[in-house]
Design an enzyme around this catalytic site. Structure first.
Site, PDB file in Angstrom:
ATOM      1  N   GLY A 293      33.512  24.886  46.660  1.00  0.00           N
ATOM      2  CA  GLY A 293      32.728  25.285  45.725  1.00  0.00           C
ATOM      3  C   GLY A 293      32.458  24.370  44.374  1.00  0.00           C
ATOM      4  O   GLY A 293      32.980  23.601  44.353  1.00  0.00           O
ATOM      5  N   SER A 345      39.279  31.653  55.955  1.00  0.00           N
ATOM      6  CA  SER A 345      38.415  32.752  55.225  1.00  0.00           C
ATOM      7  C   SER A 345      39.658  33.707  54.472  1.00  0.00           C
ATOM      8  O   SER A 345      40.641  33.901  55.066  1.00  0.00           O
ATOM      9  CB  SER A 345      37.791  33.591  56.193  1.00  0.00           C
ATOM     10  OG  SER A 345      37.263  34.712  55.404  1.00  0.00           O
ATOM     11  N   LYS A 413      29.847  38.449  34.351  1.00  0.00           N
ATOM     12  CA  LYS A 413      28.937  39.334  34.951  1.00  0.00           C
ATOM     13  C   LYS A 413      29.771  40.332  35.314  1.00  0.00           C
ATOM     14  O   LYS A 413      29.618  41.747  35.711  1.00  0.00           O
ATOM     15  CB  LYS A 413      28.291  38.676  36.370  1.00  0.00           C
ATOM     16  CG  LYS A 413      27.068  38.037  36.027  1.00  0.00           C
ATOM     17  CD  LYS A 413      26.311  37.278  37.029  1.00  0.00           C
ATOM     18  CE  LYS A 413      25.502  36.101  36.675  1.00  0.00           C
ATOM     19  NZ  LYS A 413      25.804  35.058  35.742  1.00  0.00           N
ATOM     20  N   LYS A 425      33.759  41.808  41.133  1.00  0.00           N
ATOM     21  CA  LYS A 425      34.653  40.684  40.431  1.00  0.00           C
ATOM     22  C   LYS A 425      35.324  41.439  39.250  1.00  0.00           C
ATOM     23  O   LYS A 425      36.589  41.169  38.971  1.00  0.00           O
ATOM     24  CB  LYS A 425      33.870  39.643  39.682  1.00  0.00           C
ATOM     25  CG  LYS A 425      33.170  38.676  40.643  1.00  0.00           C
ATOM     26  CD  LYS A 425      34.007  38.090  41.323  1.00  0.00           C
ATOM     27  CE  LYS A 425      34.828  36.907  40.625  1.00  0.00           C
ATOM     28  NZ  LYS A 425      35.720  36.088  41.724  1.00  0.00           N
TER      29      LYS A 425
END
Length: 633
Positions: A293, A345, A413, A425
């Site tokens: 990412g 994953s 956020k 999160k």
């Protein structure tokens, strides 16, 4: 004629130049005899011996000095310097034979005069070729329309750029702009230096379309000031490479790039603390989840330069993992570290246990997350499973494997969230805070805002919309966001994690928030275009407002509580964030995970509101599968 010559194979061109130099050797010997005797002599006997000697000495020297490898329409001072060096050695050899030793029928002065004549003749021939094949070719062949440009900055970078532009068939430098008043009106290699007060006249009179910024050491504040000054002239702005390229004299026209918004936003870099930068990486095994990412890949780039023993890359995306693995192997520092790519994953509990047990990392940077607000709103259950359950699976595996440091990459956020992504999160933060109280693994979190150029951010989107002719779509005219460059954010994450003792929520100083409407306008201006609005109906790019998306806030915050504590780094603060103890939290997390695995998006949102303080979800449930099921019921 010129086109025919340029189309010849390189070997033929070199043979032509060599033949010209042979002729010049004979011609300069003959001319030297004329200057000495006052009459033209036949090339026989002594004159012929001198001519043959000249050819036998000069041609091998010219070959060894690379004079036949030059592209003659681009000949510069370096080529003339090589010519001078070769001719100096030639003069010593030729003079020794014909002046010091003397040859019958050859006056001694020939050994002194002919080398001077040969240097002048060879240099003149190359300069003539530069003019004929270079200038005449550029202006005559193809009749391409070159764009007139101004160079902002008449220092070393500007002069290197002007030299590169001299050989370009795309651009023509018509002047420098510099703030040094002592240079105004002067000429640098035939190009005039102007002050800022003459820019409007020069742009208009010379039909300037582009301005090239040759100020590589300028701060972001300085660059913004220059861009603000140039904005009214509707010119496209480009910039030269960094200082290292300039130090090696590598400024080429192809190195020029459009001035990006990343060059203007954010701050000037702050020197990292060397102790903090390497504490959790140098000589250790480091594992990065979400390694392919935006943040994860930059963490990998910086980590591999800090000489870890091993760098383990974990990502669920095959292509993203392939890309970062290939890139890291090409970096200079990669040779000293073992780089291990693993397709996995973070939601696979057994696989994560095996990975952590097998590689026994010392430090983990957990960057794997779903972070796109609207997508997570439409995929509530999967977003929570990845962001919360994936974090807890990795945290449990890290504890079992005896990992020393576990750093969670969080987001602004998570502060008083209005969307599931932020709430998930924040719940991941709370879980790690609770685990840190009873664990030997140092769990810490680093919270920051948007990073420039990350996948899904507004900057790449605006860039695409501008390239396609618009319109640029904004959600609201007053929306603001914090921005930081990806390298700066990643470097600060590494340093923050190195200060952890367990349970800290570190907050990065993001500077001042940016109004997204201003960001969009600036990006349009940097492209040399204008915004189309009521004041300028003939503009190029229109900006339209589409309304806030579900879960989106007008502005973001970085702190839940007040009075953040300073740390040893000026851009890293430590937040005072309340959390639930693990024995209370454990049951809530298990319930949320159970609802998520069952696909009950409504219950997931409801339970999140009870455990994440300040979570106020949008009244609309926009989960795509949930709404489809209700519609079919």
């Amino acid at each position: 004629m010129i086109g025919w010559l340029l189309a010849l194979p390189r070997l033929f061109k070199r043979l032509i130049v060599l033949s010209v130099d042979v002729c010049l050797c004979v011609l300069t010997v003959w001319l030297a005899f004329y200057l000495r005797l006052g009459e033209w002599v036949s090339l026989a006997g002594g004159p012929w011996i001198a001519a043959v000697a000249s050819m036998l000495i000069s041609i091998p020297l010219f070959v060894s000095f690379g004079l036949y490898r030059e592209v003659f329409r681009h000949v510069g001072w370096s080529a003339l310097a090589s010519t001078a060096q070769a001719c100096l050695i030639y003069a010593i050899c030729f003079g020794t034979i014909f002046t010091a030793w003397s040859i019958p029928d050859v006056p001694r002065t020939i050994g002194l005069a002919q080398p001077v004549l040969l240097f002048v003749a060879v240099s003149a021939a190359r300069l003539l070729a530069k003019y004929w094949l270079g200038g005449a070719y550029r202006h005559g062949l193809g009749r391409k329309q070159r764009r007139n440009v101004l160079i902002f900055g008449a220092g070393a970078a500007g002069r290197q750029l002007a030299t590169a532009l001299a050989n370009s068939d795309q651009f023509r430098a018509v002047g420098y702009i510099d703030d040094d008043t002592s240079m105004h009106g002067s000429m640098l290699d035939g190009i005039r230096v102007w002050g800022r007060n003459r820019v409007e006249w020069v742009v208009s009179d010379f039909n300037v379309t582009d301005v090239f910024l040759a100020i590589p050491s300028a701060s972001k504040r300085r660059r913004n000031e220059v861009v603000d000054f140039l904005q009214p002239f509707s010119v496209s702005i480009r910039t030269v490479p960094g200082l290292m390229d300039l130090a090696h004299g590598r400024v080429q026209v192809t190195d020029l790039r459009p001035l990006a918004i990343e060059d203007l936003l954010g701050r000037d870099p702050v020197s990292p603390h060397p102790l903090l930068l390497g504490r959790n990486i140098t000589g250790k095994t480091v594992l990065v989840t979400g390694a392919g990412g935006s943040i994860g890949s930059e963490l990998c780039r910086q980590a591999v330069q800090l000489e870890p023993v091993r760098l383990v890359l974990v990502d669920a995306s095959e292509y993203a993992l392939y890309s970062i693995h290939r890139e890291l192997n090409a970096l200079d520092g990669a040779q000293s570290a073992e780089i291990v790519p693993l397709i996995a994953s973070v939601q696979n509990r057994e696989l994560m246990r095996q990975v952590f047990e097998a590689w026994r990392p010392n430090t983990i940077y957990h960057a794997a997350a779903y972070k796109h607000v609207p997508l997570v709103e439409q995929n509530v259950c999967e977003g929570v499973l990845n962001n919360v359950s994936g974090t807890m699976i990795c945290a449990s595996a890290a504890e079992a494997a005896g990992v020393s440091d576990f750093v969670l990459i969080s987001t602004d956020k998570a502060v008083r969230p209005t969307n599931v992504m932020g709430a998930s999160k924040r719940l991941a933060e709370i879980c790690l805070q609770a685990l840190a109280e009873r664990s030997s693994t140092r769990f810490s979190m680093v919270r920051f805002g948007n990073v420039l150029g990350s996948s899904g951010s507004v900057v790449p989107l605006f860039r695409e919309q501008i390239a396609s002719g618009g319109p640029i779509t904004l959600t609201h005219q007053d929306i603001t966001r914090y921005f930081m460059t990806i390298p700066e954010a990643s470097q600060l994450v590494i340093q923050a994690g190195a200060m952890a003792t367990g349970g800290e929520v570190f907050v990065l100083d993001m500077g001042n928030p940016v109004r997204i409407l201003d960001l969009a306008r600036r990006m349009v201006e940097l492209s040399g275009m204008t915004v189309k609005d009521a004041e300028n109906p003939d503009g190029d790019i229109e900006i339209t407002f589409v309304g806030l998306r579900p879960g989106e806030k007008l502005y973001e915050e970085l702190l839940i509580g007040d009075n953040p504590q300073p740390t040893m780094h000026p851009l890293i603060m430590k937040a005072n964030e309340a959390f639930l103890p693990w024995h209370v939290l454990k049951g809530e997390v298990e319930a949320i995970e159970a609802f998520a695995r069952a696909g009950n998006a409504e219950q997931v949102r409801t339970r999140l509101t009870s455990v994440v303080s300040g979570f106020t979800p949008d009244a609309r449930m926009v989960d795509a599968t949930y709404n489809r099921q209700r519609a079919r019921a």
